[in-house]
Design a protein around this motif. Structure first.
Motif, PDB file in Angstrom:
ATOM      1  N   VAL A 405       0.865  -0.830  -0.234  1.00 20.30           N
ATOM      2  CA  VAL A 405      -0.052  -0.018   0.123  1.00 20.30           C
ATOM      3  C   VAL A 405       1.169   1.475  -0.315  1.00 20.30           C
ATOM      4  O   VAL A 405       1.579   1.337   1.314  1.00 20.30           O
ATOM      5  CB  VAL A 405      -0.959  -0.184   1.372  1.00 20.30           C
ATOM      6  CG1 VAL A 405      -2.013   1.441   1.360  1.00 20.30           C
ATOM      7  CG2 VAL A 405      -1.859  -0.899   0.966  1.00 20.30           C
ATOM      8  N   SER A 420      -6.354  -2.917   4.128  1.00 24.57           N
ATOM      9  CA  SER A 420      -5.643  -2.980   2.948  1.00 24.57           C
ATOM     10  C   SER A 420      -4.888  -3.640   2.321  1.00 24.57           C
ATOM     11  O   SER A 420      -4.859  -4.506   1.231  1.00 24.57           O
ATOM     12  CB  SER A 420      -6.098  -1.311   1.841  1.00 24.57           C
ATOM     13  OG  SER A 420      -5.457  -1.668   0.581  1.00 24.57           O
ATOM     14  N   ALA A 421      -3.575  -3.107   3.249  1.00 26.53           N
ATOM     15  CA  ALA A 421      -2.168  -4.047   2.999  1.00 26.53           C
ATOM     16  C   ALA A 421      -3.092  -5.793   3.319  1.00 26.53           C
ATOM     17  O   ALA A 421      -1.815  -6.807   2.240  1.00 26.53           O
ATOM     18  CB  ALA A 421      -1.236  -3.879   3.990  1.00 26.53           C
ATOM     19  N   THR A 424      -4.071  -7.234   0.441  1.00 26.47           N
ATOM     20  CA  THR A 424      -3.571  -7.483  -1.181  1.00 26.47           C
ATOM     21  C   THR A 424      -2.603  -8.864  -0.709  1.00 26.47           C
ATOM     22  O   THR A 424      -2.465  -9.422  -1.802  1.00 26.47           O
ATOM     23  CB  THR A 424      -3.101  -5.949  -1.434  1.00 26.47           C
ATOM     24  OG1 THR A 424      -3.600  -4.825  -1.190  1.00 26.47           O
ATOM     25  CG2 THR A 424      -2.326  -5.834  -2.645  1.00 26.47           C
ATOM     26  N   ALA A 439      -2.075  -2.699  -4.103  1.00 26.14           N
ATOM     27  CA  ALA A 439      -3.435  -2.871  -3.582  1.00 26.14           C
ATOM     28  C   ALA A 439      -3.984  -1.764  -4.770  1.00 26.14           C
ATOM     29  O   ALA A 439      -3.790  -0.914  -4.713  1.00 26.14           O
ATOM     30  CB  ALA A 439      -3.448  -1.280  -2.230  1.00 26.14           C
ATOM     31  N   ASP A 444     -10.330  -4.581  -3.124  1.00 22.91           N
ATOM     32  CA  ASP A 444     -10.570  -3.878  -1.498  1.00 22.91           C
ATOM     33  C   ASP A 444     -11.647  -4.361  -0.900  1.00 22.91           C
ATOM     34  O   ASP A 444     -11.688  -4.192  -0.316  1.00 22.91           O
ATOM     35  CB  ASP A 444      -9.484  -2.553  -1.317  1.00 22.91           C
ATOM     36  CG  ASP A 444      -8.244  -3.146  -1.053  1.00 22.91           C
ATOM     37  OD1 ASP A 444      -7.937  -3.961  -0.874  1.00 22.91           O
ATOM     38  OD2 ASP A 444      -7.750  -2.053  -0.796  1.00 22.91           O
TER      39      ASP A 444
END
Length: 711
Positions: A405, A420-421, A424, A439, A444
């Motif tokens: 990210v 988000s990380a 991903t 990302a 997401d």
């Protein structure tokens, strides 16, 4: 000959004994060591209860620390020895069989709370002594001449006997008197202390306001001030103190002296630094832990001035296999080696590596150019993992999946960035692992939606948010309605009507597919019974219900089906259970046994999506199926005229094979009249698709059946 194993009370007593032996030599008390031990037993019990409590309670540790002061264990060495005992023996004697890592973390937090409670209680005691000293000083100054000697004697007794350091200086900063406690703090002679003026006692870590407050006091503009201040001892080491300086005035109110009261906090400060380190660093690898990482991440994402950040979220691929095959000790050594390699990848200013837990690590970079730097950081991490790790004579290949990210500060919070990380990273793992992915906000959003649907599934079934639509099955020979396939839908409060492709995989992943499938079967069988009652003259209408692979392995499948059929009064011959071809590829006899039992009862078994699973056609003879449902991909070439000759040959061959095995053929996805006619010519038995009707409420099937019955 062996004795009975120690019980919890025996282990608690043993811990209290060790504790008393450690602190007794540095305790100012008239008690004997056994008597001190009896005082420590309830404190040990309270620590043991706090260690094993469901939720952490800092008040328990604080109360124990305060109780040490009440028991005259006021020497900093007593606290240090107590904390060492708790650190070394509390989990060992009082942790029983609980999770060791969690217990050690809880023990560290209890030590921190004990230190805080000890400091608070000692401060209250110090303040009481300070009050007594200040009062004695005032009394000594204001007492009439005939009582001066007695007052000075009392003041001298307090001055010399106090546990805190006391110094008296004039307003020019000349040190006039110091007591023994202050001399011991500085570790020097009285002349060495008194030979320096107060303004000379500077230290590089003095707070900016320290000397401003001092100047205000000696000018008579302030009566007292309280600060934390460091001093240099004669040997060059640092002495940290809680310093209170008060202004003493003469009988006419004119400033005359300054009185300094010092509490030595050096050991406490070192202890707090140690506890802070333990609270913010991973015990196994020495890397910053989740707590410290979140502090740094929060600063990074909230920084201004066009700053950016980049985050790499790493999860090792196949780490559980290493733990399961080689043991947790080998897994721990692998994690330590990985941590060392990661630390060597993030050495530039603004970079850090942390361990979040398990086999999850994060690397953070900050600055104005993180778009380029974070990719380079991910490359360094992947390259660092290439070299195998040698453990116990084995070379272990290390692979990892990274989610990246990157973005400007100030737009997202730390929790959102880490989520988000994480999403991903799992996308990289799903793509095969040993790679990194960037990302994607849309990905997401889809992952967050899937998670929301997953968590909402159980309540949705309880609230009755699911409903069933039915798509007719038409006999190709005479065009009559043969039955219908039950297709479940979810009326979601926010997302509207969701098809099975949106939630069936989630239900299979969570295990909810079993109760959901049972509900679908029950509703469908009940509906089929109602159709038969309302359309007895037009012949029985059959119902097709899909079974997931999870349902096939559920031990209650056969009994649930029997119970539902009997409860609703529907013959087994009116039910068809559809199983995907992929679910039966390579199926053993244990998996096929419940299907065989259902087939023996009269339930039809349909092999759904036939032609997509690459199954061995010879296996059809051993499967308990009576219907092949040909996948729509084989008939798409028949939508136009003339039909694709290759598709015609394939379908013709499948139909011929099926009929030779006494299997009926149903075709899905019929959308045109040309398709329907061609499939009839090829000998297919039944069909379904939008050409006949889209899935809909059960009343629509009534109408179709009535039209069919009346011609």
């Amino acid at each position: 000959m062996t004795g009975e194993p120690d019980g919890p009370e025996d282990r608690l007593r043993r811990f209290a004994t060790i504790w008393s032996r450690a602190v007794f030599p540095v305790t100012s008390t008239s008690l004997t060591r056994p008597e001190l031990e009896e005082q420590l037993v309830p404190l040990a019990r309270r620590l043991s209860d706090a260690l094993k409590a469901r939720t952490f309670d800092a008040a328990a540790g604080q109360a124990v620390g305060a109780a040490l002061v009440a028991a005259h264990c006021t020497d900093p060495e007593a606290l240090s020895r107590s904390l060492d005992c708790v650190d070394a023996y509390l989990v060992l004697y009082c942790g029983e069989d609980g999770p060791q890592e969690a217990l050690r973390t809880r023990s560290a937090r209890l030590q921190h709370a004990m230190a805080a409670g000890f400091a608070g209680a000692l401060r209250e005691r110090t303040l009481a002594e300070q009050e007594a000293i200040s009062q004695a000083a005032l009394n000594a100054r204001s007492t009439v001449a005939e009582a001066l000697h007695a007052s000075e004697a009392r003041f001298r007794a307090v001055f010399e006997g106090a546990a805190i350091g006391i110094g008296i200086a004039d307003l020019e900063g000349n040190i006039l008197q110091v007591n023994g406690a202050l001399l011991r703090m500085f570790g020097g002679s009285e002349q060495g202390v008194r030979g320096r003026k107060v303004p000379e006692w500077t230290h590089p870590e003095d707070a900016p306001q320290v000397w401003r407050l001092y100047e205000e006091l000696v000018r008579g503009e302030r009566e007292h001030y309280h600060v934390e201040k460091a001093f240099y001892r004669p040997d060059g080491t640092a002495l940290w103190t809680n310093l209170t300086v008060s202004l003493l005035r003469d009988a006419d109110g004119r400033p005359q002296y300054q009185l300094a009261l010092m509490e030595d906090t050096t050991e406490r400060r070192l202890l707090n630094l140690r506890l802070r380190y333990e609270a913010t660093h991973d015990a196994l690898t020495g890397l910053p832990n989740r707590t410290l990482f979140f502090e740094r991440l929060e600063k990074a994402v909230s920084a201004g001035n066009d700053q950016r950040f980049g985050l790499c979220y790493l999860d090792l691929d196949g780490f559980k296999t290493i733990n399961d095959s080689l043991g947790h000790a080998a897994g721990d050594r692998l994690l330590v080696e990985v941590a060392d390699r990661l630390q060597s990848c993030a050495t530039a200013p603004g970079e850090m590596v942390a361990r979040l837990g398990g086999d999850e690590f994060v690397a953070l970079t900050t600055g104005p150019d993180t778009e380029r730097e974070v990719d380079a950081l991910a490359d360094r991490i992947m390259n660092a993992l290439v070299t195998p790790v040698r453990i116990d004579g084995r070379e272990l290949t290390v692979r990892g999946s990274i989610g990246i990210v990157e973005g400007p500060a100030g737009e997202r919070g730390p929790a959102e960035v880490l989520r988000s990380a994480d999403i991903t990273m799992y996308r990289a793992k799903s793509a095969g692992g040993n790679r990194f992915e960037l990302a994607d906000p849309e990905a997401d959003a889809r992952a967050i939606t899937r998670h929301g649907l997953t968590t909402a599934l159980p309540a949705a079934l309880d609230r009755g948010e699911f409903f069933i639509e039915y798509q007719p099955l038409v006999h190709l020979g005479d065009g009559s309605v043969h039955g219908a396939e039950a297709l479940v839908r979810w009326l979601h409060p926010q997302h509207g009507v969701l098809g099975p492709d949106r939630f069936i995989p989630l239900a299979e992943h969570t295990g909810l597919i079993v109760p959901l499938g049972r509900w679908v079967l029950e509703q469908s069988v009940r509906q089929a019974r109602q159709w038969q009652e309302r359309h007895a003259d037009s012949g029985p209408l059959r119902i097709n219900v899909n079974l997931s692979p999870c349902q096939l392995t559920h031990p209650g499948l056969v009994q649930d089906t029997v119970d539902i059929l009997e409860r609703e009064g529907l013959d087994a011959e009116a039910l068809c259970l559809e199983v995907t071809e992929s679910a039966l590829i390579g199926a053993d006899d244990d998996l096929l046994k419940p299907l065989r039992r259902l087939a023996e009862m009269g339930v039809d078994i349909a092999l759904d999506d036939f032609g997509t699973g690459y199954s061995n056609l010879a296996n059809l003879r051993r499967l308990p199926v009576s219907i092949l449902k040909l996948d729509r991909s084989f008939t798409q070439g028949m939508q136009q005229f003339p039909a694709d000759p290759v598709d015609l040959k394939i379908v013709e061959g499948i139909v011929s094979l099926a009929h030779s095995l006494d299997l009926a053929v149903t075709v899905e996805g019929v959308e045109t009249g040309a398709q329907a006619e061609q499939l009839r010519i090829l000998g297919c038995d039944t069909a379904q698709g939008w050409y006949y009707a889209r899935p809909g409420p059960p009343e629509r099937l009534h109408e179709l059946a009535l039209v069919d019955a009346t011609g």
